[in-house]
Motif scaffolding. Sequence first.
Motif, PDB file in Angstrom:
ATOM      1  N   TYR A 131      -1.997  33.130 -28.776  1.00  0.00           N
ATOM      2  CA  TYR A 131      -3.440  33.400 -28.727  1.00  0.00           C
ATOM      3  C   TYR A 131      -3.984  34.564 -29.334  1.00  0.00           C
ATOM      4  N   THR A 132      -3.136  35.352 -29.726  1.00  0.00           N
ATOM      5  CA  THR A 132      -3.635  36.791 -30.428  1.00  0.00           C
ATOM      6  C   THR A 132      -3.120  36.731 -32.005  1.00  0.00           C
ATOM      7  N   LYS A 201      -6.907  43.168 -33.765  1.00  0.00           N
ATOM      8  CA  LYS A 201      -8.246  43.435 -34.295  1.00  0.00           C
ATOM      9  C   LYS A 201      -8.474  42.951 -35.905  1.00  0.00           C
ATOM     10  N   ASN A 223     -13.504  40.314 -35.009  1.00  0.00           N
ATOM     11  CA  ASN A 223     -12.760  39.780 -34.129  1.00  0.00           C
ATOM     12  C   ASN A 223     -11.861  40.700 -33.392  1.00  0.00           C
ATOM     13  N   VAL A 225      -9.035  40.427 -29.989  1.00  0.00           N
ATOM     14  CA  VAL A 225      -8.270  39.622 -28.782  1.00  0.00           C
ATOM     15  C   VAL A 225      -7.720  40.610 -28.094  1.00  0.00           C
ATOM     16  N   SER A 247     -10.837  36.395 -26.356  1.00  0.00           N
ATOM     17  CA  SER A 247     -11.211  36.536 -27.848  1.00  0.00           C
ATOM     18  C   SER A 247     -12.724  36.835 -27.805  1.00  0.00           C
ATOM     19  N   ILE A 249     -15.395  37.251 -30.898  1.00  0.00           N
ATOM     20  CA  ILE A 249     -15.669  36.999 -32.327  1.00  0.00           C
ATOM     21  C   ILE A 249     -17.230  37.188 -32.752  1.00  0.00           C
ATOM     22  N   TYR A 307     -12.604  28.664 -28.769  1.00  0.00           N
ATOM     23  CA  TYR A 307     -11.738  29.638 -28.861  1.00  0.00           C
ATOM     24  C   TYR A 307     -10.919  29.745 -30.277  1.00  0.00           C
ATOM     25  N   ARG A 308     -10.852  30.811 -30.863  1.00  0.00           N
ATOM     26  CA  ARG A 308     -10.095  31.072 -31.955  1.00  0.00           C
ATOM     27  C   ARG A 308      -9.799  32.507 -32.166  1.00  0.00           C
ATOM     28  N   THR A 309      -8.736  32.851 -33.149  1.00  0.00           N
ATOM     29  CA  THR A 309      -8.308  34.155 -33.266  1.00  0.00           C
ATOM     30  C   THR A 309      -8.354  34.161 -34.867  1.00  0.00           C
TER      31      THR A 309
END
Length: 584
Positions: A131-132, A201, A223, A225, A247, A249, A307-309
């Motif tokens: 997720y990061t 970051k 972004n 996270v 997260s 963004i 959700y995105r990173t």
Amino acid sequence: MSSRLVYISMQSPCFRFGSMLLVSLWFITTSVCAQNLESIGKGDALTISGGVNVSQVFYAANGIEDRRDPYNYFLSGNLNLSLYGWSVPVSFSYSNQNASFQQPFNQYGMSPTYKWVTAHLGYRSMTFSKYTLNGHLFLGVGVELTPSDKVKVMAMYGQLQKAVELDTAEVGNLPAFKRMGGGAKVTLGGADHSVDFSFFKASDDPNSVKSNVADIGLFAEDNLVLGLGVSTKIINNLTFKGEIAYSAISTNSQSEEVNADHIYNKFSFAFQPRASSSYYSAMNAAIQYQFKKYAFGVAYERVEPGYRTLGAYYFNNDLENIALTHTSRWLNQRLSISARGGLQRNNLNKTELNTMSRWSGSLSINYQVSPKITTNINYSNFSTVVNFRTPEQLYNQATPYDYLDTLNYQQISQNAALGANFLLGNSTERAQNLNCNFAYQQSAEEQGGETQNTGSKYYNFNSSYSISFVPSALVVSLSGNVNVSQAVDTQNLIYGPSLSARKSLGDKKASLTGALSYNVSEANNKLNSSVLNLRIGAGYVLREKHQFNLNVTAINRHTPHSTTQQQFREFVAELGYNFNFSSR
């Protein structure tokens, strides 16, 4: 690789974080390089290895026009220079069709290690969590520290994406801002109990692109996270693992600053909430109990829509998944069972037109009947349910329960496989093996509870028998296969046997191979084609570095219902030479 100066705004959060991280990494990597200098004079300073391959391909056809060039040649090679563990690979290929040359300096990196310190320099990739930061390539520096089995630290900083100017004359041009990023992960604890904290970051430099890309909807992004992971043994044999990430963004880092009612207000030094900012969460958890012979577990994952990173190239979101798992071993480890079943759904916020629910189940059984007989069974069932609403129904519904019966669409797929392997005979001079496999696949579609006439079925059966005459180094194999596929008003059948042999000569430096196969294809009980394939090959190894090979293939194809060529033949011959070398 041409040298480039990386510019970062001194007012950006990335610069403040990067400065601190770079200073720390400078001391660490300097220490690593100094320690590695101690290896100079020990062992081989420079090693060279590689290989060259030359092959020629001859082709001829009778009954049809040539489907390839009558003669092709290929020359390829690779060279690897290693200086005290620092590798520089180079490869090339050349033929009468194309040529290419590859060297590593466009994207080159190294990861020297000394004791519990590993540095990543140049083009590298690292992973904190799914997720990061998850395997994203960067140009910069990174470090992994493992001073003990209860402490691990990972950190990185570098360029994630280079700037690309807008060029309307170039087809497929995708402009992009230069993106810098950095982060760290700290893991504390051992095998029984551990916790990890991570942050990542990434920011785009809005001044890195001179073109007016705002006209095409491209803006610089920002972004941050934050992640937390836990792994613990609750009691004996009961374990829990979980992870949660948040997260934040901004899709336009130049939009108006705002005060958001969110935890990220406390991290304004790293992320400034803006009018274009959105906040998402993702989590997963799994709990498992291990008995003496079997284990049961429950796994859960939820990723919010959107959700995105920026630390991952691609990410699945808007999903919720829950599954039950089971594994066990019985009969003195000779019988093993693995099973999994669960439900996955999307449209978590109820804002999409389509809602998909998917049931899935799988079962795998492996059983060793005796030291010479092994069997396996695999089955899986996947069911997808889609509820569809038109835009008019979505906007005009008075309650969430209106139009529930508009469309109920279900797709079902089943897969089953059965296999068995038999070791025959007791002679040490004749090793015999018999293998049998059967596979079945079915897919069907239902709408409104009624099965649609769009399903398909597939059957495959193959069996092979091989015997190895150990003293004479001869292996002979006989096999057969049957494939049946059924669809709407169509049935295809493919079947045929094959025979192959391999013989080693002269202390296994030379070898002869041969294979003969015949396959028949039928469509709706009518002969479609038949193919006879003959392959003959020879190989020879000289002083372990030189390899020569010759392969000849002859194909005879018969298509009685063809309106152009009912029968034709093709011949292919390949002559090759391979040379491998090493200075060690």
